[in-house]
Design a protein around this motif. Structure first.
Motif, short mmCIF file in Angstrom:
data_model
loop_
_atom_site.label_atom_id
_atom_site.label_comp_id
_atom_site.label_asym_id
_atom_site.label_seq_id
_atom_site.Cartn_x
_atom_site.Cartn_y
_atom_site.Cartn_z
N ALA A 292 0.82 -1.31 0.09
CA ALA A 292 -0.13 -0.01 0.14
C ALA A 292 0.88 1.38 0.00
CB ALA A 292 -0.95 -0.12 1.26
N GLU A 293 1.78 1.31 0.91
CA GLU A 293 2.65 2.61 0.95
C GLU A 293 3.47 3.00 -0.49
OE1 GLU A 293 4.67 3.45 4.45
OE2 GLU A 293 3.53 1.81 5.74
N ASP A 294 3.97 1.68 -0.94
CA ASP A 294 4.70 1.80 -2.15
C ASP A 294 3.72 2.47 -3.40
OD1 ASP A 294 7.19 0.91 -1.07
OD2 ASP A 294 6.57 -1.25 -1.28
N ASP A 327 -9.28 -3.75 -3.79
CA ASP A 327 -9.78 -2.87 -4.75
C ASP A 327 -9.83 -1.38 -4.42
OD1 ASP A 327 -10.99 -3.55 -7.43
OD2 ASP A 327 -12.70 -2.41 -6.50
N ARG A 328 -10.40 -1.01 -3.28
CA ARG A 328 -10.61 0.26 -2.89
C ARG A 328 -9.10 0.74 -2.88
NH1 ARG A 328 -14.08 -1.99 1.14
NH2 ARG A 328 -12.50 -2.24 2.72
N LEU A 329 -8.13 0.06 -2.63
CA LEU A 329 -7.10 0.60 -2.61
C LEU A 329 -6.50 1.03 -3.95
CD1 LEU A 329 -3.83 1.26 -1.72
CD2 LEU A 329 -3.34 -1.01 -1.82
N LEU A 330 -6.78 0.02 -5.05
CA LEU A 330 -6.14 0.25 -6.35
C LEU A 330 -6.81 1.21 -6.90
CD1 LEU A 330 -5.47 -3.18 -7.83
CD2 LEU A 330 -4.15 -1.78 -6.33
N SER A 331 -8.23 1.54 -6.65
CA SER A 331 -9.09 2.83 -7.30
C SER A 331 -8.61 4.01 -6.65
CB SER A 331 -10.65 2.62 -6.63
OG SER A 331 -11.35 3.52 -7.03
N SER A 332 -8.07 4.10 -5.50
CA SER A 332 -7.71 5.29 -5.08
C SER A 332 -6.39 5.79 -5.66
CB SER A 332 -7.33 5.37 -3.53
OG SER A 332 -6.48 4.38 -2.87
N VAL A 333 -5.37 4.75 -5.98
CA VAL A 333 -4.18 4.90 -6.79
C VAL A 333 -4.39 5.43 -8.11
CG1 VAL A 333 -2.20 3.55 -7.58
CG2 VAL A 333 -2.94 3.22 -5.35
N HIS A 334 -5.21 4.68 -8.74
CA HIS A 334 -5.86 5.28 -10.00
C HIS A 334 -6.27 6.72 -10.14
CE1 HIS A 334 -7.82 5.40 -13.91
NE2 HIS A 334 -6.92 4.42 -14.29
N ALA A 335 -6.89 7.14 -8.81
CA ALA A 335 -7.62 8.30 -8.92
C ALA A 335 -6.56 9.44 -8.41
CB ALA A 335 -8.66 8.50 -7.90
N GLY A 336 -5.33 8.86 -7.97
CA GLY A 336 -4.11 9.67 -7.35
C GLY A 336 -4.57 10.26 -6.14
N THR A 337 -5.38 9.56 -5.29
CA THR A 337 -5.57 9.89 -3.99
C THR A 337 -5.21 8.73 -2.71
OG1 THR A 337 -7.81 9.17 -4.28
CG2 THR A 337 -7.46 11.21 -4.65
N ALA A 338 -4.37 7.98 -3.28
CA ALA A 338 -4.06 6.76 -2.42
C ALA A 338 -3.43 7.24 -0.81
CB ALA A 338 -3.00 5.88 -3.14
N GLY A 339 -3.96 6.46 -0.10
CA GLY A 339 -3.19 6.50 1.32
C GLY A 339 -2.88 5.26 1.70
N ILE A 340 -2.60 5.19 2.97
CA ILE A 340 -2.11 3.94 3.60
C ILE A 340 -3.21 3.27 4.12
CG2 ILE A 340 0.31 4.37 3.73
CD1 ILE A 340 0.43 4.63 6.73
N GLN A 341 -4.48 3.86 4.42
CA GLN A 341 -5.68 3.23 5.28
C GLN A 341 -6.36 2.80 4.11
OE1 GLN A 341 -5.57 3.43 8.54
NE2 GLN A 341 -3.68 4.72 8.48
N VAL A 342 -6.54 1.56 4.21
CA VAL A 342 -7.45 0.74 3.33
C VAL A 342 -8.47 0.12 3.73
CG1 VAL A 342 -5.60 1.15 1.26
CG2 VAL A 342 -5.60 -0.66 2.99
#
Length: 342
Positions: A292-294, A327-342
């Motif tokens: 997640a962090e990476d 899947d929520r993590l990957l969605s946030s990465v794609h949107a550019g809003t990823a954090g380590i809380q998933v």
């Protein structure tokens, strides 16, 4: 084309300038050549900047600071190449090849394959002019890797063999292992002679085990066990050995240094893809949650594309709680809003 020594500096200059806004490129083209004397300090500065840019790339991916590398080639490197002469010329061209190679690597990570190829070819030319066979082999190997990744394994194998040919005059054992591993991967991708691909992979491991020096700081020798595990995983994947590929890719992810965020994330997504191919979506989800962090830190269009493919493949498994979290993590990465809380 790769052996031509003509238009080397002009090619680098125009290539780097083309990545800037047209008005800026035009002004640069009209600038007079620098009359400053080129010396060892210039070579040292270029190599130091290549190291800095390389460290940033490892941490944040090719999508971060790529334009800065292109601008550095235009403003600082190309003018020196145009006037370099005498004993300093080979060293300067070799240093320029390192930065140009890095620019190609970053462009490939940013899903700009055409631009990456042109940078790599220019790095080959610069290395040839500098009589730097290790740098030449490095650039040819990356051209081979790109060809295989783009679905042209026969071209990839020819380029990997050319990389090996560049080392025939002698090379560190670790570097030879690095190139042999690419030959194994490319041969496996062609679907021809799988036994020879395994032999090449075995030779890679043997050379790596017998390398009589610690990993070199230079990228032409910085090949360690975790790199071999990645190479072995890709080779076995091309040979259809999914369990073997998963084992090696998992070992590569587990042993990466903290500073290798982009590589760990990229290898991790390849591991998750193999786990999905083995119908193990929960395992793939757990792999990605562990990264997640990476995933949040790295800016890589190649990575984003793979994550999108993973989301498409596990659609029917999203009712599983672990898959849903991933899947929520990957969605946030794609949107550019990823954090380590998933």
């Amino acid at each position: 084309m790769l052996d031509r020594r003509t238009t080397i500096t002009a090619g680098l200059y125009s290539l780097a300038a083309a990545t800037l806004p047209p008005t800026t490129a035009t002004r640069l083209a009209l600038q007079t050549r620098t009359t400053a004397r080129v010396g060892p300090a210039d070579v040292a500065r270029i190599r130091a900047m290549a190291q800095v840019f390389g460290d940033v790339d490892d941490l944040y991916g090719g999508g971060h600071a790529r334009s800065a590398v292109a601008a550095y080639l235009v403003h600082d490197v190309a003018p020196l190449l145009q006037v370099a002469a005498g004993q300093i010329r080979p060293d300067l061209f070799a240093a320029a090849a390192e930065v140009t190679y890095l620019a190609g690597w970053m462009a490939a990570d940013d899903l700009q394959p055409g631009l990456a190829q042109r940078y790599y070819i220019q790095a080959v030319r610069l290395a040839t002019e500098a009589d730097a066979p290790l740098m030449r082999a490095t650039a040819l190997r990356s051209l081979a890797s790109q060809a295989v990744e783009l679905g042209h394994p026969s071209h990839g194998l020819a380029l990997a063999d050319a990389s090996a040919d560049a080392l025939r005059g002698g090379a560190p054992t670790r570097t030879r292992a690095w190139v042999t591993g690419m030959r194994a991967e490319a041969l496996a991708a062609t679907g021809h002679d799988p036994r020879r691909a395994i032999r090449l992979l075995t030779s890679t491991e043997t050379d790596l085990e017998h390398a009589d020096s610690p990993p070199a700081t230079e990228w032409t020798g910085n090949y360690r066990r975790e790199g071999y595990e990645h190479q072995a995983g890709l080779t076995l994947l091309n040979l259809g050995d999914l369990p073997g590929a998963e084992t090696h890719l998992a070992a590569s992810v587990a042993t990466r240094k903290p500073t290798e965020r982009r590589t760990r994330a990229l290898v991790g997504t390849r591991l998750a893809t193999v786990q999905l191919q083995r119908h193990r979506p929960e395992a793939a989800a757990a792999t990605l949650l562990g990264l997640a962090e990476d995933l949040a830190a790295v800016k890589s269009e190649r990575l984003r594309r793979t994550l999108g493919q993973i989301r498409n493949r596990w659609q029917t498994a999203r009712t599983d709680p672990t898959v849903a979290r991933a899947d929520r993590l990957l969605s946030s990465v794609h949107a550019g809003t990823a954090g380590i809380q998933v």
